[in-house]
Design a protein around this motif. Structure first.
Motif, PDB file in Angstrom:
ATOM      1  N   VAL A  16       0.821  -1.210   0.000  1.00 53.58           N
ATOM      2  CA  VAL A  16       0.000   0.000   0.000  1.00 53.58           C
ATOM      3  C   VAL A  16       0.859   1.265   0.000  1.00 53.58           C
ATOM      4  N   GLY A  17       1.936   1.243   0.762  1.00 49.18           N
ATOM      5  CA  GLY A  17       2.688   2.471   0.992  1.00 49.18           C
ATOM      6  C   GLY A  17       3.876   2.731   0.096  1.00 49.18           C
ATOM      7  N   HIS A  18       4.341   1.727  -0.664  1.00 45.84           N
ATOM      8  CA  HIS A  18       5.563   1.927  -1.448  1.00 45.84           C
ATOM      9  C   HIS A  18       5.472   3.049  -2.476  1.00 45.84           C
ATOM     10  N   PRO A  19       4.341   3.210  -3.188  1.00 43.18           N
ATOM     11  CA  PRO A  19       4.266   4.342  -4.132  1.00 43.18           C
ATOM     12  C   PRO A  19       4.503   5.688  -3.460  1.00 43.18           C
ATOM     13  N   PHE A  20       3.973   5.871  -2.246  1.00 40.94           N
ATOM     14  CA  PHE A  20       4.196   7.120  -1.510  1.00 40.94           C
ATOM     15  C   PHE A  20       5.663   7.266  -1.134  1.00 40.94           C
ATOM     16  N   ASP A  21       6.302   6.131  -0.821  1.00 43.02           N
ATOM     17  CA  ASP A  21       7.717   6.171  -0.454  1.00 43.02           C
ATOM     18  C   ASP A  21       8.567   6.572  -1.653  1.00 43.02           C
ATOM     19  N   THR A  22       8.216   6.070  -2.837  1.00 41.47           N
ATOM     20  CA  THR A  22       8.946   6.442  -4.054  1.00 41.47           C
ATOM     21  C   THR A  22       8.851   7.943  -4.306  1.00 41.47           C
ATOM     22  N   VAL A  23       7.655   8.484  -4.139  1.00 42.58           N
ATOM     23  CA  VAL A  23       7.451   9.925  -4.314  1.00 42.58           C
ATOM     24  C   VAL A  23       8.264  10.700  -3.290  1.00 42.58           C
ATOM     25  N   LYS A  24       8.259  10.230  -2.050  1.00 38.09           N
ATOM     26  CA  LYS A  24       9.025  10.890  -0.985  1.00 38.09           C
ATOM     27  C   LYS A  24      10.502  10.948  -1.327  1.00 38.09           C
ATOM     28  N   VAL A  25      11.052   9.831  -1.780  1.00 39.17           N
ATOM     29  CA  VAL A  25      12.473   9.767  -2.106  1.00 39.17           C
ATOM     30  C   VAL A  25      12.802  10.696  -3.272  1.00 39.17           C
ATOM     31  N   ARG A  26      11.968  10.691  -4.312  1.00 39.84           N
ATOM     32  CA  ARG A  26      12.225  11.549  -5.474  1.00 39.84           C
ATOM     33  C   ARG A  26      12.217  13.025  -5.076  1.00 39.84           C
ATOM     34  N   LEU A  27      11.279  13.408  -4.218  1.00 34.91           N
ATOM     35  CA  LEU A  27      11.189  14.801  -3.787  1.00 34.91           C
ATOM     36  C   LEU A  27      12.359  15.188  -2.879  1.00 34.91           C
ATOM     37  N   GLN A  28      12.805  14.242  -2.063  1.00 35.13           N
ATOM     38  CA  GLN A  28      13.891  14.537  -1.129  1.00 35.13           C
ATOM     39  C   GLN A  28      15.225  14.766  -1.826  1.00 35.13           C
ATOM     40  N   VAL A  29      15.456  14.092  -2.931  1.00 29.02           N
ATOM     41  CA  VAL A  29      16.787  14.142  -3.543  1.00 29.02           C
ATOM     42  C   VAL A  29      16.841  14.945  -4.840  1.00 29.02           C
ATOM     43  N   GLN A  30      15.710  15.466  -5.322  1.00 25.50           N
ATOM     44  CA  GLN A  30      15.750  16.188  -6.598  1.00 25.50           C
ATOM     45  C   GLN A  30      16.574  17.479  -6.489  1.00 25.50           C
ATOM     46  N   ASN A  31      17.150  17.871  -7.605  1.00 22.01           N
ATOM     47  CA  ASN A  31      17.991  19.071  -7.684  1.00 22.01           C
ATOM     48  C   ASN A  31      17.120  20.311  -7.526  1.00 22.01           C
ATOM     49  N   VAL A  32      17.427  21.126  -6.530  1.00 24.46           N
ATOM     50  CA  VAL A  32      16.615  22.309  -6.266  1.00 24.46           C
ATOM     51  C   VAL A  32      16.753  23.349  -7.367  1.00 24.46           C
ATOM     52  N   ASP A  33      17.881  23.336  -8.071  1.00 22.13           N
ATOM     53  CA  ASP A  33      18.094  24.299  -9.153  1.00 22.13           C
ATOM     54  C   ASP A  33      17.307  23.928 -10.408  1.00 22.13           C
ATOM     55  N   LYS A  34      17.162  22.627 -10.634  1.00 19.25           N
ATOM     56  CA  LYS A  34      16.390  22.132 -11.777  1.00 19.25           C
ATOM     57  C   LYS A  34      15.414  21.056 -11.312  1.00 19.25           C
ATOM     58  N   PRO A  35      14.387  21.449 -10.549  1.00 20.57           N
ATOM     59  CA  PRO A  35      13.457  20.465 -10.000  1.00 20.57           C
ATOM     60  C   PRO A  35      12.606  19.789 -11.079  1.00 20.57           C
ATOM     61  N   LEU A  36      12.471  18.496 -10.970  1.00 22.06           N
ATOM     62  CA  LEU A  36      11.633  17.744 -11.902  1.00 22.06           C
ATOM     63  C   LEU A  36      10.166  17.783 -11.496  1.00 22.06           C
ATOM     64  N   TYR A  37       9.928  17.944 -10.188  1.00 24.03           N
ATOM     65  CA  TYR A  37       8.564  17.872  -9.665  1.00 24.03           C
ATOM     66  C   TYR A  37       8.222  19.113  -8.851  1.00 24.03           C
ATOM     67  N   ARG A  38       6.994  19.596  -9.042  1.00 24.81           N
ATOM     68  CA  ARG A  38       6.542  20.798  -8.326  1.00 24.81           C
ATOM     69  C   ARG A  38       5.992  20.475  -6.944  1.00 24.81           C
ATOM     70  N   GLY A  39       5.604  19.245  -6.732  1.00 20.79           N
ATOM     71  CA  GLY A  39       5.057  18.855  -5.440  1.00 20.79           C
ATOM     72  C   GLY A  39       4.637  17.399  -5.471  1.00 20.79           C
TER      73      GLY A  39
END
Length: 313
Positions: A16-39
């Motif tokens: 149930v929770g793994h998709p949310f964990d994937t999103v969490k990890v992507r948001l935590q490590v994305q480049n702040v100068d060139k973000p791939l995701y807005r939220g």
């Protein structure tokens, strides 16, 4: 049987929770100068559109594989700690949980390292052109070949700092909530109450240690492809704060909290149903129950149906 129920419940929680964990990890490590995701929502949309639904389940093999070992460790430590401490009190619940959280890091750290690396692989690609790792085991094997045991245990210090208080807060919150809302014998709402207590405990424990989780994720994600950005944990904290300010410590928090409650609720429901089926009962008949270590206690007004060692997520 408590061990089996905890394993099955934990597996349900991971699904149930793994998709949310994937999103969490992507948001935590994305480049702040060139973000791939807005939220959070945009991240979900982007992963599904670019990588399909399976993109949300990247790296799920690692937590699934490590689940049994983590449960075994936590069950044994929690039970022995409670037996050693003697009394079922909120403080003892915290201490026993903290001890269990610390010791299970031996499995948790490598497991989450592989999970994080797999989740970051092929970002934005429906079919990865070049896969660094075939699966979670291959990921750990390659890291070990290149960096040895130190590489496989990358992030162990941050994992310990996160897991020790996290498990303590979890068991303490669950104990206090079940005592306050009252899980009495014959109560027709006993299962919803346990689900509520478990879900809120998961939310509370994540709030208590989330900044550490951000640093842990960044430190473990660093080094993919052999390129390292951080020299140490302190350097990771220093660079992250300098580039993004204190807001860096809340990156991915929304998806984490959205995940925490349902995951713990599903886990509790599964554990409860497995135990009820195994005991041949239609509902919990008594509040006297076995502790993870096998002892029986009657001092707690709530039925002791804990997560059985699954990391509150």
């Amino acid at each position: 049987m408590d061990f089996l129920a905890g394993c099955i419940g934990g597996a349900a929680g991971v699904l149930v929770g793994h998709p949310f964990d994937t999103v969490k990890v992507r948001l935590q490590v994305q480049n702040v100068d060139k973000p791939l995701y807005r939220g959070t929502y945009h991240c979900f949309q982007s992963i599904i559109r670019q990588e399909s639904m399976f993109g949300l389940y990247k790296g799920i093999g690692s937590p699934m594989m490590g689940l049994t070992f983590i449960n075994a460790i936590v069950f044994g430590v929690q039970g022995n700690a409670m037996r050693y401490l003697g009394q079922d009190t909120p403080m003892n619940q915290f201490l026993a949980g903290a001890a269990a959280g610390a010791i299970q890091c031996v499995i948790c750290c490598p497991m989450e390292l592989a999970k994080t690396r797999m989740q970051m692989q092929g970002t934005g690609e429906k079919k990865s052109k070049r896969k660094l790792y075939k699966n979670s085991l291959d990921c750990l094997a390659r890291i070990y070949k290149r960096e040895g045991l130190l590489g496989v245990n990358r992030g162990m210090v941050t994992t310990l700092i996160r897991e020790t208080p996290c498990f303590g807060v979890y068991f303490l919150t669950y104990d206090l909530l079940t005592r306050s809302i009252g899980c009495e014998p014959g109560d027709s709402y006993v299962i919803p109450k346990l689900l509520f207590a478990g879900g809120m405990s998961g939310v509370t424990c994540w709030l208590s240690t989330y900044p550490v989780d951000v640093i842990k994720t960044r430190f473990q994600a660093d080094g993919v492809g052999g390129v390292y950005q951080y020299n140490s944990i302190a350097d990771c904290v220093r660079q992250s704060v300098r580039k993004e300010g204190l807001r860096v410590f809340t990156r991915g928090l929304t998806s984490t909290l959205l995940r925490a409650f349902p995951v713990n609720a599903v886990t509790f429901a599964t554990v409860t149903l497995v135990l009820m089926y195994a005991r041949g009962a239609e509902e919990p008949k008594e509040c006297e129950s076995e502790t993870p270590g096998g002892d029986r206690h009657t001092g707690h007004p709530a039925c002791d149906l804990s997560l059985g060692g699954v990391t509150p997520t």
